[in-house]
Design a protein around this motif. Structure first.
Motif, PDB file in Angstrom:
ATOM      1  N   ALA A  91       0.837  -1.206   0.000  1.00 15.36           N
ATOM      2  CA  ALA A  91       0.000   0.000   0.000  1.00 15.36           C
ATOM      3  C   ALA A  91       0.872   1.256   0.000  1.00 15.36           C
ATOM      4  N   ASP A  92       1.960   1.232   0.794  1.00 15.75           N
ATOM      5  CA  ASP A  92       2.870   2.394   0.821  1.00 15.75           C
ATOM      6  C   ASP A  92       3.503   2.604  -0.553  1.00 15.75           C
ATOM      7  N   GLY A  93       3.911   1.513  -1.155  1.00  8.66           N
ATOM      8  CA  GLY A  93       4.486   1.617  -2.498  1.00  8.66           C
ATOM      9  C   GLY A  93       3.480   2.150  -3.496  1.00  8.66           C
ATOM     10  N   ALA A  94       2.237   1.681  -3.382  1.00 11.43           N
ATOM     11  CA  ALA A  94       1.194   2.152  -4.287  1.00 11.43           C
ATOM     12  C   ALA A  94       0.920   3.642  -4.060  1.00 11.43           C
ATOM     13  N   ALA A  95       0.966   4.079  -2.770  1.00 10.77           N
ATOM     14  CA  ALA A  95       0.735   5.500  -2.472  1.00 10.77           C
ATOM     15  C   ALA A  95       1.838   6.360  -3.077  1.00 10.77           C
ATOM     16  N   ARG A  96       3.090   5.866  -2.968  1.00 12.81           N
ATOM     17  CA  ARG A  96       4.197   6.618  -3.571  1.00 12.81           C
ATOM     18  C   ARG A  96       4.045   6.686  -5.089  1.00 12.81           C
ATOM     19  N   ALA A  97       3.659   5.584  -5.662  1.00  8.79           N
ATOM     20  CA  ALA A  97       3.461   5.569  -7.108  1.00  8.79           C
ATOM     21  C   ALA A  97       2.334   6.504  -7.514  1.00  8.79           C
ATOM     22  N   LEU A  98       1.268   6.554  -6.678  1.00  8.00           N
ATOM     23  CA  LEU A  98       0.148   7.441  -6.969  1.00  8.00           C
ATOM     24  C   LEU A  98       0.584   8.904  -6.915  1.00  8.00           C
ATOM     25  N   ARG A  99       1.347   9.252  -5.855  1.00  6.58           N
ATOM     26  CA  ARG A  99       1.819  10.638  -5.749  1.00  6.58           C
ATOM     27  C   ARG A  99       2.710  11.006  -6.930  1.00  6.58           C
ATOM     28  N   LYS A 100       3.558  10.105  -7.307  1.00  8.86           N
ATOM     29  CA  LYS A 100       4.441  10.356  -8.458  1.00  8.86           C
ATOM     30  C   LYS A 100       3.623  10.546  -9.724  1.00  8.86           C
ATOM     31  N   ALA A 101       2.601   9.702  -9.888  1.00  9.46           N
ATOM     32  CA  ALA A 101       1.754   9.822 -11.072  1.00  9.46           C
ATOM     33  C   ALA A 101       0.982  11.131 -11.065  1.00  9.46           C
ATOM     34  N   GLU A 102       0.496  11.526  -9.867  1.00 11.73           N
ATOM     35  CA  GLU A 102      -0.246  12.790  -9.770  1.00 11.73           C
ATOM     36  C   GLU A 102       0.661  13.977 -10.075  1.00 11.73           C
ATOM     37  N   ASP A 103       1.903  13.936  -9.565  1.00 12.38           N
ATOM     38  CA  ASP A 103       2.856  15.013  -9.871  1.00 12.38           C
ATOM     39  C   ASP A 103       3.116  15.082 -11.373  1.00 12.38           C
ATOM     40  N   HIS A 104       3.276  13.926 -11.976  1.00 13.18           N
ATOM     41  CA  HIS A 104       3.514  13.876 -13.411  1.00 13.18           C
ATOM     42  C   HIS A 104       2.337  14.464 -14.174  1.00 13.18           C
ATOM     43  N   VAL A 105       1.126  14.091 -13.741  1.00 13.49           N
ATOM     44  CA  VAL A 105      -0.078  14.627 -14.385  1.00 13.49           C
ATOM     45  C   VAL A 105      -0.139  16.144 -14.224  1.00 13.49           C
TER      46      VAL A 105
END
Length: 308
Positions: free
Chosen positions: A224-238
């Motif tokens: 879940a922590d890894g997924a949250a980091r990936a989500l934040r990275k994706a949101e920043d990219h967006v």
């Protein structure tokens, strides 16, 4: 062998029988659960022996299943094997040829049936595993020891006939001292008034369950922590892409405004150019007329000078 040793071997054979009746995917967990329970009960030696029981190969499992669920067919195989061995001892070539042909047909048919039974248990059997099972049946038909090993239903590896050398039985049976062990068959269980469960019943180990649940929670939290980091990275990219998109759109709009402005200016210049062309043509015509007048006056002056 002492009475205590015999009793321990019988207990081990009984536990092995329950374990080797399971489908492959259930074996390791059931064996470990049984080991844990035995240790908790103070049966250290028996626990160590159960822990050492190897998981059967796919081919061995298929044959063990046949012993339990296809006892009639296995009986036919072993009876034909006994007849084959007798014909061999009597050097009856004609009988051997006939029995060998029958052997090939019987083992192939029995294995085909076993594949269907395995499918009913949720186990897919590959052609290679089916070949191993057929080779094991053949070995049991050619060798007394291999036949006894097969009857135990405790095989951990397939067997193979080795010509005049017989069958190598080293490490083939889970409990080597239990070659006379005969497992309960499906028919026997169905006939029994109170049939014991064919699956192991193990008292849950709460500590182990808690440890497994905690490990599962930690693993899930890590994911879940890894997924949250990936989500934040994706949101920043967006967000960066959206900002870049807005910037480019603004630049396009400015360029479009400049294009519109220049198109308007171009239209005005083209209109002025049209008027200038008309004025130039008029000026050319006036210039040509004036030049003609000058030429005519010059000729007249020259003519008058000659008459003087």
């Amino acid at each position: 062998m002492t009475a205590h040793e015999a009793e321990g071997r019988a207990d081990l054979a009984a536990m092995a029988e329950a374990l080797y009746a399971l489908v492959p995917g259930e074996f390791t967990r059931a064996r470990n659960d049984r080991t844990t329970q035995l240790r908790a009960d103070g049966e250290k030696d028996l626990a160590d022996a159960v822990k050492a029981l190897p998981k059967p190969s796919a081919g061995a499992w298929l044959v063990n299943m046949m012993v339990r669920q296809m006892s009639e067919e296995i009986g036919q195989v072993l009876e034909l094997g006994a007849a084959l061995r007798q014909a061999q001892e009597q050097l009856d070539a004609a009988q051997l040829r006939a029995l060998n042909n029958q052997r090939r047909r019987l083992t192939a048919a029995v294995v085909r049936q076993a594949v269907k039974v395995a499918a009913g248990l949720g186990q897919k059997v590959s052609p290679a595993v089916a070949d191993q099972a057929e080779a094991t049946l053949h070995a049991a038909m050619t060798d007394d020891g291999a036949a006894a090993a097969l009857r135990t239903g405790l095989l951990v590896a397939p067997m193979e006939a080795a010509g005049l050398g017989g069958v190598d039985l080293a490490g083939v049976v889970a409990v080597p001292g239990a070659m006379d062990h005969v497992p309960r068959t499906v028919e026997a269980e169905a006939a029994a008034e109170e049939s014991p469960a064919r699956r192991l019943t193990v008292v849950p180990d709460r500590t182990r369950l808690l440890e497994e649940a905690t490990e599962a929670l930690e693993a899930a939290q890590f994911l879940a922590d890894g997924a949250a980091r990936a989500l934040r990275k994706a949101e920043d990219h967006v967000s960066r892409l959206e900002a870049r998109g807005l910037q480019l759109r603004a630049e396009i709009e400015e360029l479009q405004r400049q294009i519109d402005e220049r198109e308007s200016t171009l239209q005005s210049v083209e209109d002025d150019l049209g008027e200038a062309d008309e004025q130039r043509e008029a000026a050319v015509e006036t210039h040509d007329e004036a030049q003609a007048a000058v030429d005519a006056a010059r000729q007249k002056v020259a003519k008058l000078n000659r008459r003087r």
